[in-house]
Design a protein around this motif. Structure first.
Motif, PDB file in Angstrom:
ATOM      1  N   ILE A 111       0.862  -1.206   0.000  1.00 50.69           N
ATOM      2  CA  ILE A 111       0.000   0.000   0.000  1.00 50.69           C
ATOM      3  C   ILE A 111       0.898   1.256   0.000  1.00 50.69           C
ATOM      4  O   ILE A 111       0.646   2.219  -0.746  1.00 50.69           O
ATOM      5  CB  ILE A 111      -0.937   0.007   1.232  1.00 50.69           C
ATOM      6  CG1 ILE A 111      -1.923  -1.160   1.132  1.00 50.69           C
ATOM      7  CG2 ILE A 111      -1.683   1.334   1.349  1.00 50.69           C
ATOM      8  CD1 ILE A 111      -2.757  -1.385   2.389  1.00 50.69           C
ATOM      9  N   TRP A 162      -4.172   5.644   8.044  1.00 49.93           N
ATOM     10  CA  TRP A 162      -5.255   4.694   8.336  1.00 49.93           C
ATOM     11  C   TRP A 162      -5.939   5.052   9.652  1.00 49.93           C
ATOM     12  O   TRP A 162      -7.178   5.043   9.745  1.00 49.93           O
ATOM     13  CB  TRP A 162      -4.660   3.281   8.347  1.00 49.93           C
ATOM     14  CG  TRP A 162      -5.515   2.225   8.942  1.00 49.93           C
ATOM     15  CD1 TRP A 162      -6.622   1.651   8.383  1.00 49.93           C
ATOM     16  CD2 TRP A 162      -5.339   1.587  10.219  1.00 49.93           C
ATOM     17  NE1 TRP A 162      -7.143   0.699   9.242  1.00 49.93           N
ATOM     18  CE2 TRP A 162      -6.374   0.637  10.367  1.00 49.93           C
ATOM     19  CE3 TRP A 162      -4.405   1.724  11.245  1.00 49.93           C
ATOM     20  CZ2 TRP A 162      -6.507  -0.162  11.502  1.00 49.93           C
ATOM     21  CZ3 TRP A 162      -4.523   0.934  12.369  1.00 49.93           C
ATOM     22  CH2 TRP A 162      -5.569  -0.002  12.490  1.00 49.93           C
ATOM     23  N   THR A 183      -7.764   3.989  -0.048  1.00 51.09           N
ATOM     24  CA  THR A 183      -9.043   3.582  -0.646  1.00 51.09           C
ATOM     25  C   THR A 183      -9.729   2.563   0.273  1.00 51.09           C
ATOM     26  O   THR A 183      -9.099   2.003   1.179  1.00 51.09           O
ATOM     27  CB  THR A 183      -8.806   2.904  -2.012  1.00 51.09           C
ATOM     28  OG1 THR A 183      -8.060   1.693  -1.771  1.00 51.09           O
ATOM     29  CG2 THR A 183      -8.041   3.802  -2.964  1.00 51.09           C
ATOM     30  N   GLN A 184     -11.007   2.290  -0.037  1.00 50.78           N
ATOM     31  CA  GLN A 184     -11.754   1.281   0.732  1.00 50.78           C
ATOM     32  C   GLN A 184     -11.053  -0.082   0.624  1.00 50.78           C
ATOM     33  O   GLN A 184     -10.924  -0.808   1.614  1.00 50.78           O
ATOM     34  CB  GLN A 184     -13.190   1.191   0.195  1.00 50.78           C
ATOM     35  CG  GLN A 184     -14.098   0.272   0.988  1.00 50.78           C
ATOM     36  CD  GLN A 184     -14.318   0.745   2.423  1.00 50.78           C
ATOM     37  OE1 GLN A 184     -14.640   1.911   2.649  1.00 50.78           O
ATOM     38  NE2 GLN A 184     -14.140  -0.149   3.390  1.00 50.78           N
ATOM     39  N   ALA A 185     -10.592  -0.419  -0.594  1.00 48.48           N
ATOM     40  CA  ALA A 185      -9.915  -1.723  -0.777  1.00 48.48           C
ATOM     41  C   ALA A 185      -8.659  -1.795   0.090  1.00 48.48           C
ATOM     42  O   ALA A 185      -8.341  -2.843   0.671  1.00 48.48           O
ATOM     43  CB  ALA A 185      -9.563  -1.918  -2.249  1.00 48.48           C
ATOM     44  N   GLU A 186      -7.946  -0.674   0.206  1.00 50.97           N
ATOM     45  CA  GLU A 186      -6.724  -0.663   1.023  1.00 50.97           C
ATOM     46  C   GLU A 186      -7.054  -0.814   2.512  1.00 50.97           C
ATOM     47  O   GLU A 186      -6.402  -1.580   3.228  1.00 50.97           O
ATOM     48  CB  GLU A 186      -5.931   0.623   0.757  1.00 50.97           C
ATOM     49  CG  GLU A 186      -5.264   0.600  -0.621  1.00 50.97           C
ATOM     50  CD  GLU A 186      -4.717   1.954  -1.062  1.00 50.97           C
ATOM     51  OE1 GLU A 186      -3.821   1.965  -1.920  1.00 50.97           O
ATOM     52  OE2 GLU A 186      -5.196   3.003  -0.562  1.00 50.97           O
ATOM     53  N   THR A 187      -8.085  -0.094   2.967  1.00 44.68           N
ATOM     54  CA  THR A 187      -8.427  -0.220   4.394  1.00 44.68           C
ATOM     55  C   THR A 187      -8.989  -1.618   4.673  1.00 44.68           C
ATOM     56  O   THR A 187      -8.754  -2.179   5.740  1.00 44.68           O
ATOM     57  CB  THR A 187      -9.411   0.875   4.871  1.00 44.68           C
ATOM     58  OG1 THR A 187     -10.558   0.855   4.055  1.00 44.68           O
ATOM     59  CG2 THR A 187      -8.804   2.238   4.807  1.00 44.68           C
ATOM     60  N   ASP A 188      -9.676  -2.205   3.679  1.00 42.52           N
ATOM     61  CA  ASP A 188     -10.169  -3.583   3.856  1.00 42.52           C
ATOM     62  C   ASP A 188      -8.996  -4.545   4.011  1.00 42.52           C
ATOM     63  O   ASP A 188      -9.046  -5.482   4.801  1.00 42.52           O
ATOM     64  CB  ASP A 188     -11.013  -4.025   2.647  1.00 42.52           C
ATOM     65  CG  ASP A 188     -12.376  -3.344   2.641  1.00 42.52           C
ATOM     66  OD1 ASP A 188     -12.733  -2.710   3.662  1.00 42.52           O
ATOM     67  OD2 ASP A 188     -13.071  -3.414   1.598  1.00 42.52           O
ATOM     68  N   SER A 189      -7.932  -4.312   3.248  1.00 39.64           N
ATOM     69  CA  SER A 189      -6.810  -5.257   3.367  1.00 39.64           C
ATOM     70  C   SER A 189      -6.051  -5.022   4.674  1.00 39.64           C
ATOM     71  O   SER A 189      -5.551  -5.982   5.287  1.00 39.64           O
ATOM     72  CB  SER A 189      -5.923  -5.265   2.129  1.00 39.64           C
ATOM     73  OG  SER A 189      -5.067  -4.210   2.120  1.00 39.64           O
ATOM     74  N   THR A 191      -7.486  -7.034   7.580  1.00 40.31           N
ATOM     75  CA  THR A 191      -7.141  -8.467   7.705  1.00 40.31           C
ATOM     76  C   THR A 191      -5.953  -8.699   8.657  1.00 40.31           C
ATOM     77  O   THR A 191      -5.688  -9.837   9.032  1.00 40.31           O
ATOM     78  CB  THR A 191      -6.800  -9.099   6.330  1.00 40.31           C
ATOM     79  OG1 THR A 191      -5.591  -8.490   5.835  1.00 40.31           O
ATOM     80  CG2 THR A 191      -7.920  -8.905   5.323  1.00 40.31           C
TER      81      THR A 191
END
Ligand code: NAP
Length: 220
Positions: free
Chosen positions: A139, A154, A184-190, A193
């Motif tokens: 990221i 974040w 991005t949303q995808a980055e915060t989603d990862s 994890t």
């Protein structure tokens, strides 16, 4: 440096819990710092006679000797009880918050009480090889930023105040430079994890730790 450009926080340790002891610990802190007010004063741990400490802190706050008062390491149950039985709502709950200990549920509960979460160990103090983590690294590369900057961004996007610690000037400057990009949303989603759901240090519910902390005398 003008005083109003500094934000000075101090924490009250367990040995100074209680009404009179809190007042004298506060006076001692101001004397040592050579200041006439603090910006933020926190109860460091939810142990000992912290209800009487809070009443002393409410008075110091009312007298303008401290601009804001709060707590640290308070789980939501202790925080809610403190709020219910006192006048002033803590401005801050300073708790461990980092990619491996994300405190998602706690953050929501604390927010509902009108209390601001502040992250200690935002970089997990480097544990779990945070600065070599592959997900954070990729990221960071995508934004031409460092892993430290991604972690701080974040936290800020989650509405969490961060107080990263560094003794290196270039890192302090780097840690402030997080306002020119967005995850991005995808980055915060990862990043989500990476959560282990528990502390990298210790649990405040561990009886042995409660005993150990409660008998520790600090020269502060
Ligand atoms: N309330 C509590 O119970 C509690 C508990 C622990 C800590 N805290 C507070 O939390 C604050 C944060 O400190 P922390 O000790 O928890 O640690 P942290 O901020 O998670 O991590 C600090 C470590 O990260 C390194 N670092 C900082 N910026 C970096 C960067 N941009 N790139 C690479 N490495 C970087 C530092 O090294 P260098 O210094 O060598 O740069 C240091 O080793 C402090 O104010 C501390 O007092 C509160």
């Amino acid at each position: 440096m003008p005083r109003d450009e500094l934000f000075v926080t101090r924490k009250l340790w367990i040995q100074d819990a209680g009404y009179e002891k809190t007042k004298s610990a506060f006076d001692k802190s101001l004397e040592r710092l050579q200041l006439d007010y603090l910006d933020l004063y926190l109860i460091h741990q939810p142990f000992g006679d912290y209800y009487d400490s809070w009443r002393a802190m409410e008075e110091l706050y009312g007298q303008g000797r401290v601009r804001a008062i709060g707590v640290s390491n308070f789980a939501p149950d202790r925080l809610i009880d403190l709020i219910l039985h006192n006048e002033v709502v803590p401005a801050i709950d300073q708790i461990e918050t980092n990619p491996f200990c994300q405190q998602v549920e706690t953050a929501e509960l604390v927010k509902q009480e009108g209390v601001q979460i502040e992250s200690w160990a935002p970089f997990a103090e480097g544990k779990n090889d945070l600065f070599g983590n592959e997900i954070l690294g990729s990221i960071a590369a995508g934004h031409s930023k460092s892993i430290g900057q991604v972690v701080l961004r974040w936290l800020i996007q989650r509405g969490v105040v961060a107080i990263p610690k560094s003794v290196h000037k270039e890192r302090i400057v780097e840690n402030f430079s997080i306002w020119d990009f967005e995850l991005t949303q995808a980055e915060t989603d990862s990043i989500a994890t990476l959560d282990t759901g528990c502390s990298l240090f210790f649990s405040h519910q561990d009886p042995a730790m409660v005993r150990s902390l409660g008998t520790r005398i600090l020269d502060i």
